[in-house]
Design a protein around this motif. Structure first.
Motif, PDB file in Angstrom:
ATOM      1  N   ALA A 143      -0.171  -0.207  10.128  1.00 31.78           N
ATOM      2  CA  ALA A 143      -0.403   1.153  10.155  1.00 31.78           C
ATOM      3  C   ALA A 143       0.110   1.798  11.552  1.00 31.78           C
ATOM      4  O   ALA A 143       0.690   2.744  11.703  1.00 31.78           O
ATOM      5  N   SER A 144       0.152   0.988  12.635  1.00 31.02           N
ATOM      6  CA  SER A 144       0.796   1.347  13.848  1.00 31.02           C
ATOM      7  C   SER A 144       2.486   1.470  13.828  1.00 31.02           C
ATOM      8  O   SER A 144       2.863   2.375  14.127  1.00 31.02           O
ATOM      9  N   GLN A 145       2.925   0.540  13.167  1.00 29.13           N
ATOM     10  CA  GLN A 145       4.287   0.557  12.916  1.00 29.13           C
ATOM     11  C   GLN A 145       4.660   1.714  11.859  1.00 29.13           C
ATOM     12  O   GLN A 145       5.608   2.453  12.168  1.00 29.13           O
ATOM     13  N   ALA A 166     -10.746  -2.541   8.576  1.00 23.19           N
ATOM     14  CA  ALA A 166      -9.547  -1.785   9.213  1.00 23.19           C
ATOM     15  C   ALA A 166      -8.906  -2.644   9.998  1.00 23.19           C
ATOM     16  O   ALA A 166      -7.339  -2.189  10.213  1.00 23.19           O
ATOM     17  N   ILE A 167      -9.094  -3.892  10.752  1.00 21.43           N
ATOM     18  CA  ILE A 167      -8.059  -4.538  11.564  1.00 21.43           C
ATOM     19  C   ILE A 167      -7.311  -5.352  10.613  1.00 21.43           C
ATOM     20  O   ILE A 167      -6.173  -5.414  10.843  1.00 21.43           O
ATOM     21  N   GLY A 168      -8.039  -6.119   9.423  1.00 23.86           N
ATOM     22  CA  GLY A 168      -7.213  -6.720   8.615  1.00 23.86           C
ATOM     23  C   GLY A 168      -7.199  -8.180   9.039  1.00 23.86           C
ATOM     24  O   GLY A 168      -7.446  -8.380  10.140  1.00 23.86           O
ATOM     25  N   ARG A 169      -6.608  -8.879   8.229  1.00 17.52           N
ATOM     26  CA  ARG A 169      -6.493 -10.370   8.487  1.00 17.52           C
ATOM     27  C   ARG A 169      -5.444 -10.757   9.607  1.00 17.52           C
ATOM     28  O   ARG A 169      -4.230 -10.079   9.564  1.00 17.52           O
ATOM     29  N   ARG A 170      -5.764 -11.380  10.836  1.00 18.36           N
ATOM     30  CA  ARG A 170      -5.010 -11.439  12.033  1.00 18.36           C
ATOM     31  C   ARG A 170      -4.429 -10.069  12.416  1.00 18.36           C
ATOM     32  O   ARG A 170      -3.263 -10.063  12.852  1.00 18.36           O
ATOM     33  N   THR A 216      -4.406  12.710   9.844  1.00 18.17           N
ATOM     34  CA  THR A 216      -4.671  12.827   8.640  1.00 18.17           C
ATOM     35  C   THR A 216      -3.616  11.437   8.067  1.00 18.17           C
ATOM     36  O   THR A 216      -4.183  10.543   7.418  1.00 18.17           O
ATOM     37  N   PHE A 217      -2.568  11.258   8.594  1.00 16.48           N
ATOM     38  CA  PHE A 217      -1.567  10.003   8.181  1.00 16.48           C
ATOM     39  C   PHE A 217      -2.116   8.901   8.729  1.00 16.48           C
ATOM     40  O   PHE A 217      -2.065   7.814   7.981  1.00 16.48           O
ATOM     41  N   ILE A 218      -2.919   8.762   9.690  1.00 18.64           N
ATOM     42  CA  ILE A 218      -3.409   7.630  10.425  1.00 18.64           C
ATOM     43  C   ILE A 218      -4.605   7.044   9.502  1.00 18.64           C
ATOM     44  O   ILE A 218      -4.706   6.131   9.058  1.00 18.64           O
ATOM     45  N   VAL A 219      -5.327   8.330   8.993  1.00 23.75           N
ATOM     46  CA  VAL A 219      -6.558   7.927   8.239  1.00 23.75           C
ATOM     47  C   VAL A 219      -6.054   7.283   6.959  1.00 23.75           C
ATOM     48  O   VAL A 219      -6.530   6.056   6.484  1.00 23.75           O
ATOM     49  N   ASN A 220      -5.156   7.766   6.340  1.00 23.52           N
ATOM     50  CA  ASN A 220      -4.477   7.469   5.079  1.00 23.52           C
ATOM     51  C   ASN A 220      -3.734   5.915   5.413  1.00 23.52           C
ATOM     52  O   ASN A 220      -3.837   5.153   4.539  1.00 23.52           O
ATOM     53  N   ALA A 221      -2.979   5.591   6.570  1.00 22.14           N
ATOM     54  CA  ALA A 221      -2.164   4.492   6.803  1.00 22.14           C
ATOM     55  C   ALA A 221      -3.372   3.445   6.922  1.00 22.14           C
ATOM     56  O   ALA A 221      -3.049   2.232   6.555  1.00 22.14           O
ATOM     57  N   LEU A 222      -4.577   3.590   7.360  1.00 21.07           N
ATOM     58  CA  LEU A 222      -5.440   2.399   7.516  1.00 21.07           C
ATOM     59  C   LEU A 222      -6.233   2.186   6.304  1.00 21.07           C
ATOM     60  O   LEU A 222      -7.051   1.168   6.202  1.00 21.07           O
ATOM     61  N   GLN A 223      -5.835   2.722   4.966  1.00 15.33           N
ATOM     62  CA  GLN A 223      -6.436   2.137   3.982  1.00 15.33           C
ATOM     63  C   GLN A 223      -6.098   0.813   3.662  1.00 15.33           C
ATOM     64  O   GLN A 223      -5.190   0.357   4.220  1.00 15.33           O
ATOM     65  N   ASP A 235       0.701  -1.151  -0.134  1.00  9.81           N
ATOM     66  CA  ASP A 235      -0.058  -0.166  -0.011  1.00  9.81           C
ATOM     67  C   ASP A 235       0.977   1.355   0.098  1.00  9.81           C
ATOM     68  O   ASP A 235       1.523   1.230   0.865  1.00  9.81           O
ATOM     69  N   ILE A 236       0.693   2.138  -1.044  1.00  8.49           N
ATOM     70  CA  ILE A 236       1.339   3.367  -1.129  1.00  8.49           C
ATOM     71  C   ILE A 236       0.578   4.543  -0.595  1.00  8.49           C
ATOM     72  O   ILE A 236      -0.472   4.957  -0.968  1.00  8.49           O
ATOM     73  N   ILE A 237       1.285   5.088   0.514  1.00 10.98           N
ATOM     74  CA  ILE A 237       0.221   6.037   1.344  1.00 10.98           C
ATOM     75  C   ILE A 237       0.820   7.448   1.359  1.00 10.98           C
ATOM     76  O   ILE A 237       2.118   7.598   1.512  1.00 10.98           O
TER      77      ILE A 237
END
Length: 391
Positions: free
Chosen positions: A334-336, A323-327, A288-295, A278-280
């Motif tokens: 997004a957190s990293q 949003a949580i994603g697989r596992r 804003t960055f977190i909203v983007n990162a959770l794409q 994912d390119i963010i």
């Protein structure tokens, strides 16, 4: 290197030259090793108690052997001392306390000596070679290098890098990637450390920097510094996210990284065994960055808790699993990427949490400040949460 060390001068120099050229090390190191080997052989011949020196003339190949002796009144150690009478024969006008040279005839080294000489030379050459390898690679950490897989031992991949070898440890490999001897492989030089058995060159294909460097190779704008990769996070072999920013307003950073019909990103994906990327767009603004990162999930709102350093992200009910994603992969990456802890909740959970906090705080104010319920709720509604703030 057999018995003709003393006899054939030219051969000695030729050997020294050949070894120096082949191993790409300084000729003087090889000459030094030869001299040391000859000294050993001569000690074996004349007695190990002697202080014997050897010098090889690098121009002519002439070999000079001598022992160093001290001039004394009464000789106690016949190997390292001479009296004045003997000293005068060796060097006119020698006085007590001088160290003088007693030339020795060049020894004809026998088979045994040649073997030990060979060992000394190999050892010296090996040490010099290791030092050269370390010097060559120590400043190259963070580079991508291509090598050939030499072997796979206990899951660790040993890679031949031409003039040295590196190792991709199991935890630095892309999971489920199969490599065999003879395969060409690209990896990031993670770290180079000195060790007794030679420099250890640790390589990685799982490090986020490996992906960054691959993008720099595929995207000229990154190489030129117009686009910068501000952050990267990977779940090797599965998924990755990178945050990019453009220093030129006319260039779209995401578009440039994706390339025509996805050609640039595809090249990186292939090298990383099909890892989805994912390119963010990176943003100074954390929310804003977190909203983007959770794409690709859509976010309703972001609540930043500066004190806790955690971030609450509220998403519509139907977006929660995305949003949580697989596992938990999506939120973890997004957190990293943002370097913040992220809690994801739905609208319902969020309002329930707010309600709970509201009740808890108003009860606290009622008890601590001894006020009635309406006033306590009013204080909470006005945004007071701590006693100190009210005070």
């Amino acid at each position: 290197m057999a018995s003709s060390i003393a006899a054939n001068k030219a051969e000695l120099l030729a050997i020294a030259n050949a070894v120096a050229t082949e191993k790409m090390i300084d000729k003087s190191i090889v000459i030094e090793a030869l001299e040391e080997a000859i000294q050993r052989a001569a000690r074996a011949r004349y007695g190990a108690e002697n202080d014997i020196r050897a010098k090889l003339d690098t121009q002519t190949g002439d070999l000079r052997l001598w022992r160093v002796v001290e001039v004394v009144e009464n000789v106690e150690d016949y190997f390292k001392q001479v009296d004045l009478k003997q000293a005068d024969k060796l060097q006119k006008g020698a006085v007590v306390g001088d160290f003088i040279v007693d030339p020795l005839p060049a020894v004809d080294l026998g088979r045994i000596d040649a073997q030990s000489a060979k060992q000394v030379i190999f050892q010296k050459v090996r040490d010099a070679e290791r030092e050269r390898q370390f010097e060559e690679f120590k400043d190259r950490t963070g580079e991508i290098i291509t090598g050939v897989v030499k072997s796979v031992e206990f899951g660790h991949v040993v890679v031949d890098l031409g003039r040295a070898e590196g190792v991709i440890r199991r935890d630095q490999q892309i999971p489920r990637e199969v490599v065999r001897g003879g395969d060409r492989v690209r990896a990031l030089i993670m770290k180079v450390q000195r060790e007794n058995r030679g420099p250890q060159i640790l390589l990685s294909r799982a490090h986020p920097d490996f992906m960054k460097k691959l993008f720099a190779q595929e995207v000229p704008e990154i190489y030129d510094g117009v686009i910068e990769i501000k952050a990267a996070a990977r779940d090797p072999g599965s998924r990755a996210k990178i945050g990019v920013i453009s220093h030129d307003s006319s260039i779209d950073p995401v578009g440039a990284c994706v390339g025509m019909k996805g050609s640039r990103v595809q090249a990186v994906v292939q090298e990383m065994q099909g890892e989805k990327i994912d390119i963010i767009p990176w943003s100074e603004d954390t929310a804003t960055f977190i909203v983007n990162a959770l794409q690709p999930a859509t976010v309703s709102r972001v609540v930043i808790d500066e004190e806790e350093g955690r971030i609450e992200v509220v998403v519509p009910d139907d977006q929660l699993s995305l949003a949580i994603g697989r596992r938990g992969q999506n939120v973890r990456l997004a957190s990293q990427l943002t370097g913040r802890g992220i809690d994801i909740m739905t609208e319902a959970e969020s309002s329930e949490k707010r309600q709970k906090e509201f009740v808890e705080r108003s009860e606290m104010f009622q008890q601590e400040l001894d006020v009635d319920e309406t006033l306590a709720q009013l204080l909470v509604a006005e945004g007071f949460s701590e006693l100190e703030e009210v005070a």
